[in-house]
Design an enzyme around this catalytic site. Structure first.
Site, PDB file in Angstrom:
ATOM      1  N   LYS A   1     -99.368   8.427  61.314  1.00 52.51           N
ATOM      2  CA  LYS A   1     -99.387   7.372  60.291  1.00 52.51           C
ATOM      3  C   LYS A   1    -100.825   7.178  59.810  1.00 52.51           C
ATOM      4  O   LYS A   1    -101.768   7.738  60.351  1.00 52.51           O
ATOM      5  CB  LYS A   1     -98.861   6.037  60.852  1.00 52.51           C
ATOM      6  CG  LYS A   1     -97.494   6.098  61.504  1.00 52.51           C
ATOM      7  CD  LYS A   1     -96.382   6.364  60.525  1.00 52.51           C
ATOM      8  CE  LYS A   1     -95.023   6.442  61.240  1.00 52.51           C
ATOM      9  NZ  LYS A   1     -93.948   6.879  60.339  1.00 52.51           N
TER      10      LYS A   1
ATOM     11  N   SER B   1     -92.238  10.882  56.766  1.00 53.27           N
ATOM     12  CA  SER B   1     -92.814   9.543  56.645  1.00 53.27           C
ATOM     13  C   SER B   1     -94.208   9.547  56.035  1.00 53.27           C
ATOM     14  O   SER B   1     -94.676   8.513  55.559  1.00 53.27           O
ATOM     15  CB  SER B   1     -92.860   8.857  58.008  1.00 53.27           C
ATOM     16  OG  SER B   1     -93.820   9.465  58.849  1.00 53.27           O
TER      17      SER B   1
END
Length: 414
Positions: A261, A205
């Site tokens: 993230k 990701s």
């Protein structure tokens, strides 16, 4: 009226030995101890850990320095690997001598611990401590000379003395063992909670910034010390999370999972995306195309590597320039607006169309359900890649395409 004098208890073993050594003997013994430390297999590891501290500070606070600091660290890292391999060979060649010397040092340390307590010394018969110190000096002298035969003989004689007079005191009580273990555990917990913690990147990701198999150090100190399980940060130490930071956090929707993230929105921000371009409070963030057919390597659920072809862009958030990916065939769309609440952040993966982030319920509550990350769930800021076991690295043929990625070592996380 005359007072009776109480005989003083013998001094500790180290002080008695120090009093009898000549300056030359003292220097020779200290050189031998340093030689032992530097020929331990832990020596290169400890040196690498010590080098990581200034390196991490340099690349964190002076980002431009990474252009020269990273090659220097890679060079030093290769030297330390060679150092470790050379030690491994040397220890195999000199195993008999090393075993005898290590046994001698261990025995001296045991006796020192036993005699370091005044109650123990007071229970010994007169002259016993002095005899132990005299024999310990003989062990030292044989170690310094490198005389294996004499060393074994002198160690045996010291062992006989210790077994006769100190056997009761040399045994470690359960209380001492538990106390020592508890101290080590406390130090490890405090260090991981307050300063630095390692974390492995398990998914794609954050491609291309962080690759699958990267092992990163996270700064636990910068945002404030987080109270584990309570998920609160009592106060900020350096600064709160900022736009552009890459963070590791405990998923507030599913607390069994940790995610990595990038912070895109901070409290009070309104975040929107127009065909992948991030707008914050109505202002488009700088983004430029780099490569329309950029290839990265991802993993399937069953652990097989596959090529992922994406469009590569360079984006700037809060002055932090970094790479992001976008699927070339995606349909242009508008995402948001997302208004970031107080005490929380809005996060996205750099692999924008392949990321379970704030836009998609952090992978739990589903597409279209917005989830923010509270400050108390943030573990820290990712700083540097210290190890990487990823696609096509060294020895990848033996491990299904996964190997040691030397090119990723000491990579700053931007």
């Amino acid at each position: 009226m005359t007072s009776m004098s109480v005989p003083a208890s013998p001094a500790s073993l180290s002080s008695m030995m120090a009093a009898q050594r000549t300056p030359e003997q003292a220097r020779a013994w200290h050189r031998l101890l340093w030689q032992e430390r530097l020929t331990s297999l832990w020596a290169p590891v400890c040196i690498a850990a010590l080098l990581m501290l200034p390196y991490t500070l340099i690349i964190e606070f002076v980002p431009a320095a990474a252009s020269w600091a990273q090659p220097v660290m890679k060079g030093l890292g290769l030297l330390l690997v060679a150092y470790w391999l050379a030690l491994l060979v040397w220890r195999g060649v000199s195993s008999k001598w090393r075993d005898a010397r290590l046994a001698a040092i261990d025995l001296l340390e045991q006796n020192e611990r036993a005699l370091s307590k005044p109650p123990v010394r007071e229970k010994l018969a007169p002259g016993v401590a002095e005899r132990i110190a005299e024999q310990a000096l003989k062990v030292e002298a044989a170690s310094v000379r490198g005389d294996v035969g004499a060393l074994r003989s002198d160690v045996g004689a010291l062992e006989v003395l210790a077994e006769k007079h100190l056997i009761t005191f040399r045994k470690e009580s359960p209380r001492d063992f538990v106390g020592g273990f508890a101290k080590l555990l406390l130090v490890a917990v405090v260090f991981r909670t307050c300063f630095v913690e390692p974390y492995r990147i398990p998914s794609g990701s954050m491609l291309p910034t962080l690759e699958i198999g990267d092992q990163v150090f996270i700064n636990k100190f910068i945002y404030g010390v987080r109270v584990p399980f309570a998920n609160v940060v009592p106060f900020v130490i350096v600064r709160p999370p900022a736009r552009g930071d890459v963070i590791v956090f405990n998923n507030p929707v599913d607390e069994s999972a940790d995610f990595t993230k990038r912070v895109v929105g901070v409290p009070g921000d309104t975040v929107e995306l127009f065909d992948g371009v991030v707008h914050i409070n109505g202002q488009p963030q700088t983004r430029e195309s780099v490569d329309s057919a950029f290839v990265v390597h991802n993993l399937t659920d069953n652990g097989e590597w596959f090529d992922q072809r994406e469009s590569l862009f360079r984006e700037s958030l809060g002055g932090v320039t970094h790479s992001v990916l976008q699927t070339p065939t995606r349909t242009p769309r508008h995402e948001g607006p997302y208004v970031v609440p107080e005490g929380q952040v809005f996060v996205m993966g750099d692999n924008r169309d392949n990321s379970s982030d704030s836009r998609h319920g952090l992978g739990i509550t589903g597409y279209g359900k917005t989830e923010f990350v509270p400050y108390g769930h943030i573990k820290g800021k990712a700083m540097v890649v210290w190890l990487s076991l990823g696609y096509h690295g060294l020895l990848h043929g033996l491990f299904g395409g996964t190997g040691l990625r030397l090119d990723r070592f000491f990579e700053p996380v931007r």
